[in-house]
Design a protein around this motif. Structure first.
Motif, short mmCIF file in Angstrom:
data_model
loop_
_atom_site.label_atom_id
_atom_site.label_comp_id
_atom_site.label_asym_id
_atom_site.label_seq_id
_atom_site.Cartn_x
_atom_site.Cartn_y
_atom_site.Cartn_z
N ARG A 1 0.83 -1.20 0.00
CA ARG A 1 0.00 0.00 0.00
C ARG A 1 0.87 1.26 0.00
N ARG A 2 1.89 1.29 0.86
CA ARG A 2 2.77 2.45 0.94
C ARG A 2 3.57 2.64 -0.35
N HIS A 3 4.01 1.54 -0.96
CA HIS A 3 4.70 1.65 -2.25
C HIS A 3 3.80 2.32 -3.27
N ASP A 4 2.58 1.83 -3.38
CA ASP A 4 1.66 2.34 -4.39
C ASP A 4 1.29 3.80 -4.13
N GLU A 5 1.29 4.22 -2.86
CA GLU A 5 1.03 5.62 -2.52
C GLU A 5 2.24 6.50 -2.83
N ARG A 6 3.42 6.02 -2.48
CA ARG A 6 4.63 6.84 -2.61
C ARG A 6 5.15 6.91 -4.05
N PHE A 7 4.83 5.92 -4.84
CA PHE A 7 5.26 5.88 -6.25
C PHE A 7 4.02 5.75 -7.13
N PRO A 8 3.20 6.82 -7.17
CA PRO A 8 1.89 6.73 -7.82
C PRO A 8 1.94 6.48 -9.33
N GLN A 9 3.01 6.87 -9.99
CA GLN A 9 3.08 6.66 -11.44
C GLN A 9 3.78 5.36 -11.80
N ALA A 10 4.30 4.65 -10.81
CA ALA A 10 4.94 3.35 -11.07
C ALA A 10 3.87 2.28 -11.17
N ARG A 11 4.24 1.18 -11.75
CA ARG A 11 3.32 0.05 -11.80
C ARG A 11 3.11 -0.44 -10.37
N PRO A 12 1.86 -0.64 -9.96
CA PRO A 12 1.62 -1.13 -8.60
C PRO A 12 2.30 -2.49 -8.40
N LEU A 13 2.81 -2.70 -7.20
CA LEU A 13 3.43 -3.98 -6.89
C LEU A 13 2.37 -5.05 -6.70
N ALA A 14 2.66 -6.23 -7.16
CA ALA A 14 1.79 -7.38 -6.90
C ALA A 14 2.11 -7.91 -5.51
N TYR A 15 1.11 -8.41 -4.81
CA TYR A 15 1.35 -8.94 -3.47
C TYR A 15 2.40 -10.05 -3.51
N GLY A 16 2.33 -10.90 -4.52
CA GLY A 16 3.30 -11.99 -4.63
C GLY A 16 4.72 -11.46 -4.74
N GLN A 17 4.91 -10.36 -5.46
CA GLN A 17 6.23 -9.77 -5.60
C GLN A 17 6.72 -9.22 -4.26
N VAL A 18 5.82 -8.62 -3.51
CA VAL A 18 6.19 -8.09 -2.19
C VAL A 18 6.65 -9.22 -1.28
N TYR A 19 5.85 -10.29 -1.19
CA TYR A 19 6.18 -11.36 -0.25
C TYR A 19 7.41 -12.16 -0.70
N THR A 20 7.57 -12.35 -1.99
CA THR A 20 8.78 -13.02 -2.49
C THR A 20 10.01 -12.19 -2.18
N THR A 21 9.93 -10.88 -2.39
CA THR A 21 11.06 -10.00 -2.10
C THR A 21 11.36 -9.99 -0.61
N LEU A 22 10.33 -9.95 0.22
CA LEU A 22 10.54 -9.99 1.67
C LEU A 22 11.24 -11.28 2.08
N GLN A 23 10.84 -12.40 1.50
CA GLN A 23 11.49 -13.68 1.82
C GLN A 23 12.97 -13.64 1.44
N ARG A 24 13.29 -13.04 0.31
CA ARG A 24 14.69 -12.93 -0.11
C ARG A 24 15.47 -12.00 0.81
N LEU A 25 14.83 -10.91 1.24
CA LEU A 25 15.50 -10.00 2.17
C LEU A 25 15.84 -10.71 3.47
N VAL A 26 14.91 -11.53 3.95
CA VAL A 26 15.16 -12.30 5.18
C VAL A 26 16.27 -13.32 4.93
N ARG A 27 16.20 -14.02 3.82
CA ARG A 27 17.22 -15.01 3.47
C ARG A 27 18.61 -14.39 3.41
N ASP A 28 18.68 -13.17 2.87
CA ASP A 28 19.97 -12.49 2.69
C ASP A 28 20.41 -11.70 3.93
N GLY A 29 19.63 -11.77 5.01
CA GLY A 29 20.01 -11.10 6.25
C GLY A 29 19.78 -9.60 6.25
N LEU A 30 18.97 -9.11 5.30
CA LEU A 30 18.72 -7.67 5.20
C LEU A 30 17.45 -7.25 5.93
#
Length: 177
Positions: free
Chosen positions: A23-52
């Motif tokens: 929600r915050r991504h789509d608000e802060r970057f209004p002209q960007a393509r909205p993020l898909a929920y799957g993309q958000v959760y996949t990216t979060l899993q990678r961030l956790v995996r990578d220790g970030l």
């Protein structure tokens, strides 16, 4: 745009769950393509995996279960490094419009007509963006995003004008190669 770094930037503001980050991504970057929920959760899993990022906790708060994440020190370091890195200007820009002009010449089409139609499409998009940025209540992020797109469209329009003026020479070069 790096979804990984955008999510790290959003997490820099404090712990969040995936729904809130989207929600915050789509608000802060209004002209960007909205993020898909799957993309958000996949990216979060990678961030956790990578220790970030790390899982802070899970709650349901009367609704579906939501996992809250926060950025780690390593995530903050990577974000700062990425945000400070200068984006190198591309030496050459691959341009679909240019490719279509050349292909139109190769295929015996009408590149001048194509450029006129493309120009009309650009002008229509510019009118839409101008309406977005001048709308009552438009926030600064929306205005700046629209300005960025308008400047790029304007540059492409100028390029189309120059190319249209040089079509005879370009056609001769393409046909002789």
């Amino acid at each position: 745009m790096s979804t990984r770094h955008i999510l790290l930037g959003l997490l820099a503001g404090g712990p969040s769950h995936g729904y809130d980050l989207k929600r915050r991504h789509d608000e802060r970057f209004p002209q960007a393509r909205p993020l898909a929920y799957g993309q958000v959760y996949t990216t979060l899993q990678r961030l956790v995996r990578d220790g970030l990022a790390e899982v802070e906790g899970t709650d349901s708060d009367g609704g579906p279960e939501r996992t809250t994440y926060h950025s780690t020190e390593e995530g903050a370091r990577e974000l700062a490094e990425w945000a400070g890195r200068i984006a190198p200007p591309a030496p050459f820009v691959t341009n679909e419009i240019f490719a279509k002009v050349v292909v139109s010449i190769l295929a015996g089409g009408d590149p001048a007509a194509y450029l006129r139609e493309q120009r009309a499409a650009h002008m229509e998009r510019m009118r839409e963006l101008t309406a977005v940025k001048t709308a009552t209540g438009a926030d600064l992020a929306t205005v700046l995003s629209a300005d960025y797109a308008l400047n790029h469209l304007d540059a492409e329009l100028r390029w189309m004008t120059t190319t249209a003026a040089r079509l005879t020479t370009l056609t001769a070069e393409v046909d002789s190669a």
